[in-house]
Write an enzyme that holds these catalytic residues in place. Structure first.
Site, PDB file in Angstrom:
ATOM      1  N   ASP A  52      12.880  -0.940 -28.475  1.00  0.00           N
ATOM      2  CA  ASP A  52      13.110  -0.912 -29.918  1.00  0.00           C
ATOM      3  C   ASP A  52      12.016  -1.673 -30.660  1.00  0.00           C
ATOM      4  O   ASP A  52      11.180  -2.349 -30.052  1.00  0.00           O
ATOM      5  CB  ASP A  52      14.467  -1.538 -30.245  1.00  0.00           C
ATOM      6  CG  ASP A  52      15.627  -0.684 -29.772  1.00  0.00           C
ATOM      7  OD1 ASP A  52      15.469   0.544 -29.719  1.00  0.00           O
ATOM      8  OD2 ASP A  52      16.687  -1.259 -29.457  1.00  0.00           O
ATOM      9  N   TYR A 111      14.338  -5.907 -17.134  1.00  0.00           N
ATOM     10  CA  TYR A 111      14.016  -6.553 -18.404  1.00  0.00           C
ATOM     11  C   TYR A 111      14.022  -8.067 -18.247  1.00  0.00           C
ATOM     12  O   TYR A 111      14.767  -8.625 -17.430  1.00  0.00           O
ATOM     13  CB  TYR A 111      15.022  -6.158 -19.482  1.00  0.00           C
ATOM     14  CG  TYR A 111      14.810  -4.774 -20.055  1.00  0.00           C
ATOM     15  CD1 TYR A 111      14.042  -4.586 -21.202  1.00  0.00           C
ATOM     16  CD2 TYR A 111      15.361  -3.656 -19.441  1.00  0.00           C
ATOM     17  CE1 TYR A 111      13.842  -3.315 -21.725  1.00  0.00           C
ATOM     18  CE2 TYR A 111      15.159  -2.377 -19.957  1.00  0.00           C
ATOM     19  CZ  TYR A 111      14.405  -2.219 -21.098  1.00  0.00           C
ATOM     20  OH  TYR A 111      14.200  -0.958 -21.611  1.00  0.00           O
TER      21      TYR A 111
END
EC number: 5.4.99.12
Length: 249
Positions: A52, A111
């Site tokens: 994002d 992540y």
């Protein structure tokens, strides 16, 4: 066709995320323009993960196909970088079998989320970590909570209500918090992720330990299948796409 895999790093601060969007600066869009300039071809770029706006990457992976190898493979990253700004870099390029697809061939994605847990913020953390001073984070308690996230679950409670995936089931292999001084590193590895999933997991774990929630509170949130039962969405700027794992790797 020649199938080229690229490994990418970027500072996501000034990007509107990974995916191409009209009239907006995106990572995929900038790479697309660079490939066009080097190869003179309109191509499709397949990314391993969609980050994002504001999210960074240490080891994002993508691939594209071109009819001719106009540049030696060991010089592809140099050629592409000559058309990219300094906040986006191709680290390396590799020739791959035609069957390779950065998105479909990935078995796991990992992540990293960074939290700066101190009473004082520092300028060099502002764009790259979540400054959290509400309490001294108990990473041992967080790791007790995290055990309930391991395995396959319905993660409806841990994704944005705007997530468009039909299935909310995902498999997490690793969720771990590691403290080094005033910095806490969250490592989260799974087969795939829903929209805002990592950020909601981190925000819920951090707020959960602050509220001294019982050890199994994560289990209750999962069972509820209700986003409102989880806690805050951690800020985008603390999140990094760390690496991808592929078949036969």
């Amino acid at each position: 066709m020649n199938n080229i895999k690229i490994t990418i790093q970027y500072d996501g601060t000034d990007f509107y995320g990974w995916q191409i969007q009209p009239n907006l600066r995106t990572v995929q869009g900038e790479i697309y323009k660079a490939v066009q300039k080097v190869y003179g071809e309109k191509i499709t770029i397949y990314g391993c993960g969609r980050t994002d706006a504001g999210v960074h990457a240490l080891g994002q992976v993508a691939n594209f196909r071109v009819p001719k190898m106009l540049v030696p493979i060991n010089k592809v990253h140099i050629a592409l970088n000559s058309y990219l700004d300094r906040d986006l870099r191709i680290i390396k390029a590799e020739e791959m079998p035609d069957s390779f697809n950065a998105r479909a061939s990935a078995t796991f994605r990992e992540y990293l989320y960074i939290v700066h847990n101190s009473s004082t913020s520092f300028p060099f953390y502002e764009r790259y970590a979540w400054f959290y001073r509400k309490n001294v984070i108990d990473e041992k308690l967080i790791n007790e909570y995290a055990r309930y996230l391991i395995g396959e679950h319905n993660f409806t409670s841990f994704c944005s209500t705007e997530d468009e995936n039909d299935s909310k089931f995902r498999y997490l292999e690793r969720v771990k918090a590691i403290r080094k001084g005033d910095t806490i590193y969250f490592i989260i590895r799974g087969n795939a992720f829903l929209h805002n999933m990592v950020r909601i997991i981190v925000g819920t774990l951090v707020e959960g330990q602050k509220k001294k929630k019982p050890i199994n509170f994560i289990e209750d949130i999962l069972k509820s299948e209700d986003r409102a039962k989880a806690f805050v969405t951690a800020p985008a700027h603390g999140l990094y796409f760390r690496r991808a794992f592929f078949k036969d790797e």
